[in-house]
Design a protein around this motif. Structure first.
Motif, short mmCIF file in Angstrom:
data_model
loop_
_atom_site.label_atom_id
_atom_site.label_comp_id
_atom_site.label_asym_id
_atom_site.label_seq_id
_atom_site.Cartn_x
_atom_site.Cartn_y
_atom_site.Cartn_z
N LYS A 34 -0.56 22.49 -4.07
CA LYS A 34 -0.43 24.02 -3.98
C LYS A 34 0.84 24.57 -3.16
N GLU A 35 0.68 23.97 -1.66
CA GLU A 35 1.51 24.39 -0.94
C GLU A 35 2.48 23.42 -0.28
N SER A 36 3.91 23.44 -0.52
CA SER A 36 4.72 22.42 -0.16
C SER A 36 4.51 22.15 1.80
N ARG A 37 3.99 23.48 2.30
CA ARG A 37 3.92 23.12 3.63
C ARG A 37 2.94 22.26 4.25
N LEU A 38 2.09 22.01 3.39
CA LEU A 38 0.98 20.92 3.34
C LEU A 38 1.10 19.69 3.06
N SER A 39 2.36 19.54 2.46
CA SER A 39 2.50 18.34 1.68
C SER A 39 2.45 17.06 2.47
N ASN A 40 2.82 17.05 3.63
CA ASN A 40 2.70 15.82 4.55
C ASN A 40 1.33 15.45 4.90
N VAL A 41 0.38 16.59 5.16
CA VAL A 41 -1.02 16.32 5.50
C VAL A 41 -1.73 15.88 4.07
N TRP A 42 -1.21 16.52 2.99
CA TRP A 42 -1.72 15.80 1.73
C TRP A 42 -1.54 14.48 1.44
N LEU A 43 -0.12 14.05 1.90
CA LEU A 43 0.30 12.72 1.74
C LEU A 43 -0.61 11.77 2.63
N TYR A 44 -0.79 12.30 4.14
CA TYR A 44 -1.44 11.46 4.95
C TYR A 44 -3.08 11.44 4.64
N ARG A 45 -3.41 12.28 3.91
CA ARG A 45 -5.06 12.22 3.36
C ARG A 45 -4.96 10.99 2.52
N ILE A 46 -3.87 11.36 1.40
CA ILE A 46 -4.12 9.83 0.43
C ILE A 46 -3.83 8.52 1.12
N THR A 47 -2.89 8.67 2.16
CA THR A 47 -2.99 7.46 2.94
C THR A 47 -4.05 6.74 3.47
N ARG A 48 -4.91 7.91 4.00
CA ARG A 48 -5.95 7.27 4.82
C ARG A 48 -7.07 7.01 3.52
N LEU B 104 0.81 -1.19 -0.07
CA LEU B 104 -0.03 0.07 -0.03
C LEU B 104 0.80 1.19 -0.02
N THR B 105 2.07 1.07 0.70
CA THR B 105 2.72 2.23 0.60
C THR B 105 3.54 2.56 -0.51
N GLN B 106 3.77 1.57 -1.38
CA GLN B 106 3.98 1.83 -2.73
C GLN B 106 2.94 2.42 -3.51
N ASP B 107 1.66 2.01 -3.43
CA ASP B 107 0.88 2.55 -4.28
C ASP B 107 0.41 3.88 -3.83
N ILE B 108 0.68 4.28 -2.61
CA ILE B 108 0.40 5.62 -2.01
C ILE B 108 1.36 6.77 -2.77
N TYR B 109 2.76 6.04 -2.60
CA TYR B 109 3.72 6.84 -3.24
C TYR B 109 3.46 7.33 -4.78
N LEU B 110 3.07 6.21 -5.40
CA LEU B 110 2.84 6.21 -6.81
C LEU B 110 1.75 7.36 -7.08
N LYS B 111 0.70 7.17 -6.30
CA LYS B 111 -0.56 8.05 -6.62
C LYS B 111 0.04 9.39 -6.11
N ALA B 112 0.75 9.71 -5.16
CA ALA B 112 1.36 10.90 -4.88
C ALA B 112 2.26 11.69 -5.97
N PHE B 113 2.97 10.51 -6.75
CA PHE B 113 3.77 11.07 -7.76
C PHE B 113 3.00 11.42 -9.06
N ARG B 114 1.88 10.66 -9.39
CA ARG B 114 0.90 11.18 -10.31
C ARG B 114 0.38 12.50 -10.02
N ARG B 115 -0.06 13.00 -8.81
CA ARG B 115 -0.94 13.93 -8.44
C ARG B 115 -0.11 14.97 -7.99
N ILE B 116 1.25 14.81 -8.08
CA ILE B 116 2.18 16.04 -7.31
C ILE B 116 1.72 17.30 -7.80
N HIS B 117 1.36 17.44 -9.06
CA HIS B 117 1.22 18.66 -9.84
C HIS B 117 -0.18 19.46 -9.02
N SER B 118 -0.96 18.56 -8.52
CA SER B 118 -2.13 19.29 -7.69
C SER B 118 -1.77 19.80 -6.25
#
Lengths: 173, 166
Positions: free
Chosen positions: A55-69, A39-53
């Motif tokens: 907007k703010e790097s300071r929220l990147s961890n929250v964004w990643l955790y949301r994808i994870t959840r 799942l962690t692999q899947d999550i990082y692949l999703k994040a890689f595909r959607r990284i363009h969306s």
């Protein structure tokens, strides 16, 4: 104020610092290290595909955790966790090479996982994010978009339910 | 007989901590990065989702059906109306009639003016008769009548001394 687009490559590299937390959150949801790693692999692949969306790097961890959840919840919809059968537990019990403490650990872990699985979905996600991901209350607030008081009450209820479930299992044994 | 009776249950926090530690021991970061990098490289060479979908028979069937439906709909929408087809026929026939009439008029160029007017009038009356016969039909097509009226109007406006422009 106009939001500035971040450097995507740099942002993605930054996300990799959180891979252990992501893995542990997945572990909390799936209760299986192999599934958690996949799942962690899947999550990082999703994040890689959607990284363009992003907007703010300071929220990147929250964004990643949301994808994870979200990814973990999708996984749970498709793969309902199967509790260990009594036969599987007997194998652990009858193995003479298994020290008593390990047997106790295995049994307690089984009970814990079962208790987490039986939690209502909203309590379970707060519990996993807090106990497995070690997220702060503020991070959980951002990930789930709920007030801090709600996070606290859900976490409290989840802990009580697990404690109750564990003691019931303990006395049942 | 149960061996667990006297075994004290481990605390929840300790359990989670131990589970996490054991899981992290099995989590190889380098292998994870290697696999992730490989998957990301594969993403670049993978065909887009649309082309992947095209490999599915159901999707191909659906697209073929959609294409056939759109072709049929386009044919229905773009096909000329029967009235328009009649318009073209009438226009051609009347244009030929007018050309014939013009040739006849040229033959009258040296004839007296009264004779020219008589020929002109004869043509106009012929057209009016056609128009009238259409108008008294039970269900005349409006467009057909309109065509004749248009052509007739142009014919009536004809004067032997004027240039004709089509």
């Amino acid at each position: 104020m106009r939001e500035r687009k971040t450097d995507h490559a740099g942002s993605f590299e930054g996300l990799l610092f959180h891979q252990k937390k992501v893995f542990l959150i997945c572990l909390g949801f799936t209760r299986n290290p192999t599934d958690a790693e996949d799942l962690t692999q899947d999550i990082y692949l999703k994040a890689f595909r959607r990284i363009h969306s992003l907007k703010e790097s300071r929220l990147s961890n929250v964004w990643l955790y949301r994808i994870t959840r979200n990814t973990c919840l999708d996984f749970l919809k498709k793969h309902r966790p199967i509790p260990l059968t009594e036969d599987e537990m007997d194998k652990v019990r009858l193995d003479p090479s298994t020290p008593e403490s390990n047997v106790a650990y295995t049994e307690s872990l089984r009970l814990l996982k079962s208790a987490i699985h039986q939690l209502p979905g909203k309590q379970r996600e707060v519990y996993v994010l807090k106990e497995y991901g070690d997220l702060t209350y503020a991070e959980i607030v951002d990930v789930l978009k709920i007030p801090e008081g709600t996070v606290m009450s859900r976490l409290n209820r989840a802990r009580q339910a697990i404690k109750s479930q564990m003691s019931r299992g303990d006395s049942h044994e | 007989m149960n061996e667990f009776k006297d075994i004290k249950m481990v605390g929840t926090d300790d359990l989670i901590r131990r589970e996490k530690e054991e899981a992290l021991e099995g989590f190889d970061e380098q292998r994870f990065r290697f696999t992730l990098d490989r998957e990301i490289k594969n993403l670049a060479v993978q065909p887009t989702r649309f082309f992947v979908l095209l490999k599915k028979p159901v999707v191909i069937f659906a697209l073929t059906f959609l294409l056939a439906f759109l072709t049929w709909a386009a044919f229905r929408v773009l096909r000329p109306d029967p009235a328009d087809q009649n318009y073209l026929v009438f226009k051609t026939v009347l244009a030929q009639a007018y050309d014939l009439h013009k040739e006849n008029m040229d033959g009258y160029s040296s004839a007296p003016e009264a004779q020219v007017e008589s020929a002109e009038s004869e043509f106009q009356w012929a057209l009016k008769r056609v128009l009238f016969s259409i108008q008294i039909e039970k269900d005349p097509l409006d467009s057909e009548v309109q065509v004749f009226q248009d052509v007739l109007r142009r014919s009536l406006a004809f004067s032997p001394t004027e240039e004709i422009s089509y």
